[in-house]
Write an enzyme that holds these catalytic residues in place. Structure first.
Site, short mmCIF file in Angstrom:
data_model
loop_
_atom_site.label_atom_id
_atom_site.label_comp_id
_atom_site.label_asym_id
_atom_site.label_seq_id
_atom_site.Cartn_x
_atom_site.Cartn_y
_atom_site.Cartn_z
N GLY A 153 1.04 78.68 67.53
CA GLY A 153 1.86 79.94 68.08
C GLY A 153 1.79 81.05 67.28
N ARG A 197 -6.99 76.49 74.56
CA ARG A 197 -7.35 77.76 74.80
C ARG A 197 -8.53 78.44 73.82
NH1 ARG A 197 -2.36 78.20 72.27
NH2 ARG A 197 -2.42 80.06 70.58
N HIS A 206 14.33 74.16 53.22
CA HIS A 206 14.56 75.15 54.52
C HIS A 206 14.61 76.32 54.37
CE1 HIS A 206 15.43 74.73 59.19
NE2 HIS A 206 14.49 75.60 58.83
N GLY A 254 11.90 78.63 54.81
CA GLY A 254 10.82 79.38 55.40
C GLY A 254 11.19 80.77 55.84
#
Length: 316
Positions: free
Chosen positions: A146, A172, A275, A277
Site C-alpha cells: 500500500g 496489479r 513500536h 514507526g
C-alpha cells in the site's frame, strides 16, 4: 453546521480548522469532554492502550465519522458494532508513510551492518571489526504494497538493489513493476534476502508469517516487521531465530508491549524497536493537515478522504 468534534490534539493548536463545529479536546482521559451522544466527528486518540479509543463509541449515537490517526484500524474494529449504520471510518493514509519507511530502512541497515553488536562492543570498550552484509545487490520482498510499502520502496531505490518484489492482497501493475497477488508469496519467499512486512492487520494477514512462511525464507535472510505484531507467529519466529538460520528486526511484537522476561528479548539475531514507526516529529504536522482537510470536507459535505468502510454496508 452545529456539531461536536472530538479531537485528541487541543483545537487551539490546529491552525485552519473550519468554523461551525464545537471542538472538544479528548485524548483518552477518564472523563469525557461532553456527552458522547452529541459527537458527530470523532478523532480516535493516538497510541493509547487497547480499549481506550473505543470506550466512547457505544454512546456516540449521532456520530457520522470516526477518524483514526493511524494507518491501521484494528484498534477500533472491536467497537464498530456499537455504531449506528452509515458511519464512515477513515484512516490516516498520508500521515505515517515517511516515518514508517524511514524506520524500515533503519532496521534493515542496522541489522545487516551489525549496529547492535557495535553498540554493545562500544559499551565494553571493544573494537569489533569485520565484514558485514551490505544492502546493495540484495533481493528485497515487500509484503503489503500500500502507501507505506510504496514509501519504503522509494527509500530503497538508491541502494543499488538487485531486485524488489512486491506482494499485495491482489495483483496489479505499477510504474515500478508488477505487484504480485498473495497467492504467489510462497514462490517469492525463497528468493528474498530481506522480507519487509508492511501489511495491515486483517483476518488474512493475522498469523501470515507462520512456521511454513519462515521455513520458505532462504538461509541468512532478514525479516523486518513494521506492520502489526500479530502478523507474525512469535513462537515460530523464535524457533527460527534460535536455530540461527534467519535474523529479524521487529518494530511491533505479539504480545505488545513485549513483557519483561519474554524470550524474544534474548533471541539471537533479533533487533527490537518499541513500536516507534509512526511517532516522530513528522507525525504532528501531517496529522494536523489531515484533520483540517477532513473537517473542511465534513463541514462542506464534500467527499472524505481515506474512507475504509461504512457501518451497515455490505462490505463493512
Amino acid at each position: 453546521m452545529t456539531a461536536d468534534v472530538w479531537l485528541p490534539i487541543p483545537p487551539e493548536d490546529i491552525e485552519g480548522l473550519p468554523d461551525g463545529p464545537t471542538y472538544r479536546f479528548w485524548n483518552g482521559g477518564e472523563t469525557f469532554p461532553a456527552d458522547p451522544g452529541d459527537c458527530s466527528f470523532y478523532v480516535v486518540p493516538y497510541m493509547k492502550p487497547s480499549g481506550v479509543g473505543v470506550r466512547p463509541l457505544s454512546r456516540m449515537t449521532s456520530v457520522e465519522v470516526v477518524q483514526t490517526l493511524s494507518a491501521g484500524i484494528d484498534h477500533v474494529e472491536p467497537g464498530l458494532g456499537d455504531l449506528p449504520p452509515g458511519v464512515r471510518l477513515c484512516n490516516a493514509r498520508g500521515v505515517h508513510e515517511a516515518s514508517t519507511a524511514e524506520l524500515a530502512l533503519t532496521l534493515i541497515l542496522a541489522s545487516l551492518r551489525g549496529i547492535p553488536d557495535f553498540v554493545r562492543a562500544q559499551d565494553r570498550g571493544e573494537w569489533l571489526s569485520g565484514f558485514r552484509p551490505a544492502l546493495a545487490d540484495r533481493n528485497v520482498l515487500i509484503v503489503g504494497y500500500g502507501s507505506i510499502g510504496e514509501a519504503i520502496e522509494d527509500r530503497l531505490t538508491p541502494f543499488e538493489l538487485a531486485r524488489v518484489a512486491r506482494v499485495a492482497r491482489s495483483g496489479r501493475t505499477t510504474a515500478r513493476g508488477p505487484v504480485h497477488p498473495l497467492t504467489e508469496l510462497p514462490a517469492l519467499l525463497p528468493k528474498a534476502d530481506v522480507v519487509i512486512l508492511s501489511t495491515p492487520l486483517t483476518e488474512t494477514s493475522r498469523g501470515l508469517v507462520n512456521a511454513e512462511f519462515l521455513e520458505r525464507m532462504k538461509d541468512g535472510a532478514l525479516l523486518v516487521n513494521v506492520a502489526r505484531g500479530p502478523v507474525v507467529d512469535s513462537k515460530a519466529l523464535l524457533t527460527e531465530l534460535e536455530s540461527g538460520r534467519i535474523t529479524a528486526a521487529l518494530d511491533v511484537t505479539d504480545p505488545e508491549p513485549l513483557p519483561a522476561g519474554h524470550p524474544l528479548w534474548q533471541a539471537p539475531g533479533l533487533l527490537i524497536s518499541p513500536h516507534v514507526g509512526g511517532p516522530t516529529s513528522a507525525f504532528l504536522p501531517r496529522a494536523k493537515r489531515l484533520l483540517v482537510d477532513q473537517l473542511h470536507r465534513f463541514v462542506n459535505r464534500e467527499p472524505l478522504r481515506n474512507v475504509i468502510l461504512t457501518t451497515g454496508a455490505e462490505d463493512a
